[in-house]
Design a protein around this motif. Structure first.
Motif, short mmCIF file in Angstrom:
data_model
loop_
_atom_site.label_atom_id
_atom_site.label_comp_id
_atom_site.label_asym_id
_atom_site.label_seq_id
_atom_site.Cartn_x
_atom_site.Cartn_y
_atom_site.Cartn_z
N TRP A 151 -12.59 -40.97 -4.99
CA TRP A 151 -11.14 -40.92 -5.18
C TRP A 151 -10.58 -42.29 -4.86
N ARG A 152 -9.77 -42.82 -5.76
CA ARG A 152 -9.17 -44.14 -5.58
C ARG A 152 -7.91 -43.99 -4.74
N VAL A 153 -7.93 -44.51 -3.52
CA VAL A 153 -6.81 -44.41 -2.59
C VAL A 153 -5.73 -45.44 -2.94
N ALA A 154 -6.17 -46.65 -3.22
CA ALA A 154 -5.29 -47.75 -3.60
C ALA A 154 -6.16 -48.76 -4.32
N VAL A 169 -20.46 -47.42 -12.83
CA VAL A 169 -20.67 -46.23 -12.02
C VAL A 169 -19.40 -45.85 -11.28
N MET A 170 -18.73 -46.81 -10.67
CA MET A 170 -17.51 -46.53 -9.93
C MET A 170 -16.40 -46.03 -10.86
N VAL A 204 -12.54 -40.08 -9.99
CA VAL A 204 -11.72 -39.11 -10.72
C VAL A 204 -10.44 -39.74 -11.26
N ASN A 205 -9.77 -40.55 -10.47
CA ASN A 205 -8.47 -41.09 -10.86
C ASN A 205 -8.51 -42.60 -11.11
N HIS A 206 -9.67 -43.12 -11.52
CA HIS A 206 -9.76 -44.55 -11.81
C HIS A 206 -8.98 -44.86 -13.09
N PRO A 207 -8.14 -45.92 -13.09
CA PRO A 207 -7.31 -46.20 -14.27
C PRO A 207 -8.11 -46.55 -15.52
N LEU A 257 -14.44 -40.44 -0.58
CA LEU A 257 -15.08 -39.37 -1.31
C LEU A 257 -14.03 -38.42 -1.89
N TYR A 258 -14.31 -37.89 -3.04
CA TYR A 258 -13.40 -36.97 -3.73
C TYR A 258 -13.39 -35.61 -3.02
N ASP A 259 -12.17 -35.11 -2.80
CA ASP A 259 -11.99 -33.80 -2.18
C ASP A 259 -11.34 -32.88 -3.21
N PRO A 260 -12.13 -32.03 -3.89
CA PRO A 260 -11.56 -31.18 -4.95
C PRO A 260 -10.50 -30.20 -4.45
#
Length: 313
Positions: free
Chosen positions: A289-292, A267-268, A273-276, A298-301
Motif C-alpha cells: 500500500w502506497r502511504v505517500a 514488481v512494486m 494496490v494504489n500505485h499511480p 503492507l496492504y491491509d485488505p
C-alpha cells in the motif's frame, strides 16, 4: 514456434501474422512502458525527436529514461532487420551521449505536453512521481549509461552477433528483442517478445562499475519473491511498519550486491494496490500500500480501499 490459447482444456492455435506498420510497434511500446524490459518501468521522454548530428537530421524512434537516469534508445524495424540498423543505433547513441541534463529536461517537457496526465508538468516532477521518489530525495545524475534496443520482427544472426560483441567486449548495453504478432480464430491479438541479445553480462571495469547499467535479474528466485522476502524481513509482517524502496534495496543487496533499483520497479508497481502507475501493468498480487510518495507498507485488505478514480479512500 507455435502459440496456443487454452480454452476449455483444449489448445487453440494462434496464427502468426505480419506486422503491417512499423508505427504499430512504436505505438505498442510507447503506450506500454513496462513491456520493453521485464520488471522495469521506462519513462518515455520523446518519440522520433529531431536530432541533429554532423551529417544532418536523425530520428530515434523512442527515447526514455530508467529510474537511475540512464537514457534508453529504441529502434524499431518491421520485417527483416537490415544490417545498417547497428550503425543507425550507434549514430543515435553518439548524439544522445552528449545530451546535458538541461536538454534532457527540455526534450521531455516538450513531449509531456502531448501526453495525457503529463501536460504542464516539469521533468523533475514527472520523474519523481513516476518512480515514486520521496520529496526529500534528489534526482539522479542523468545519461551515465546508454541503453540501446533493437526491436524487430526478424533479427538476423549476423546482427545479433555484432550486438553481442558490442555488449560483452565493448561494455555497451545493447539488446535485441524479436517481436511476433498472432491472431486467434476468435479475433484476439497476441504479441510475443523474445530477448535475443541482452541477458549477457555487460563487461565493466572496476572504474566503471559505479555507472554500470541495470542487468536483467538472473538469480535463482524470481524478483517478486526476492522483494517480498526482503519486505517481510524489514516489516516483520506488520502492516503498521512503513518502508522506502531504498531500505528494501539495502536488505536485498546483502546477499545480492549487484541487484539494482530498476530491477524491482515493475514488481512494486504491479503489486502495490494504489500505485499511480499500476494501470500500465497487469495487476498481479495485492501486497503493498502506497502511504505517500516513496513510502509503503503492507496492504491491509480490511481497511485499505481504492476509489473509482484509482486514489486511496
Amino acid at each position: 514456434m507455435s502459440i496456443f490459447i487454452l480454452r476449455d482444456n483444449v489448445l487453440a492455435t494462434a496464427k502468426k501474422v505480419e506486422i503491417k506498420r512499423e508505427r504499430d510497434l512504436e505505438d505498442w511500446l510507447e503506450n506500454s512502458p513496462m513491456a520493453l524490459v521485464e520488471n522495469e518501468f521506462i519513462l518515455w521522454i520523446d518519440r522520433q525527436p529531431r536530432a541533429q548530428d554532423e551529417e544532418g537530421t536523425i530520428f530515434p524512434d523512442l527515447l526514455g529514461v530508467d529510474s537511475e537516469g540512464n537514457l534508453v534508445i529504441v529502434e524499431f524495424k518491421r520485417g527483416r532487420t537490415p544490417r545498417t540498423v547497428v550503425a543507425q543505433l550507434l549514430e543515435y547513441a553518439a548524439w544522445a551521449g552528449k545530451l546535458p541534463d538541461s536538454e534532457i529536461h527540455q526534450i521531455a517537457e516538450t513531449y509531456f505536453d502531448t501526453r495525457d496526465g503529463y501536460q504542464g508538468k516539469t521533468f523533475s516532477d514527472v520523474f519523481m512521481e513516476v518512480f515514486d521518489m520521496p520529496e526529500t530525495d534528489e534526482l539522479p545524475s542523468f545519461n551515465n549509461v546508454l541503453r540501446l534496443f533493437i526491436v524487430a520482427e526478424d533479427i538476423p544472426s549476423r546482427i545479433s552477433q555484432v550486438c553481442r560483441f558490442l555488449r560483452t567486449s565493448y561494455k555497451m548495453d545493447v539488446s535485441c528483442i524479436a517481436v511476433s504478432k498472432f491472431h486467434t480464430e476468435s479475433g484476439e491479438e497476441i504479441i510475443n517478445m523474445e530477448i535475443g541479445v541482452g541477458d549477457e553480462d555487460v563487461a565493466t571495469s572496476k572504474a566503471q562499475q559505479h555507472t554500470s547499467p541495470p542487468s536483467r535479474w538472473t538469480g535463482d528466485k524470481p524478483v517478486k519473491q526476492v522483494v517480498w522476502e526482503a519486505v517481510q524481513e524489514f516489516t516483520d509482517g506488520s502492516v503498521g511498519v512503513e518502508f522506502e524502496i531504498k531500505q528494501i534495496l539495502v536488505l536485498i543487496r546483502k546477499d545480492n550486491p549487484d541487484f539494482k533499483r530498476p530491477t524491482m520497479d515493475g514488481v512494486m508497481i504491479a503489486d502495490t494496490v494504489n500505485h499511480p502507475s499500476r494501470g500500465y501493468h497487469q495487476a498481479t498480487e495485492d501486497r503493498y500500500w502506497r502511504v505517500a510518495r516513496g513510502k509503503y507498507r503492507l496492504y491491509d485488505p480490511a481497511k485499505d480501499r481504492v476509489g473509482s478514480d484509482g486514489e486511496a479512500s
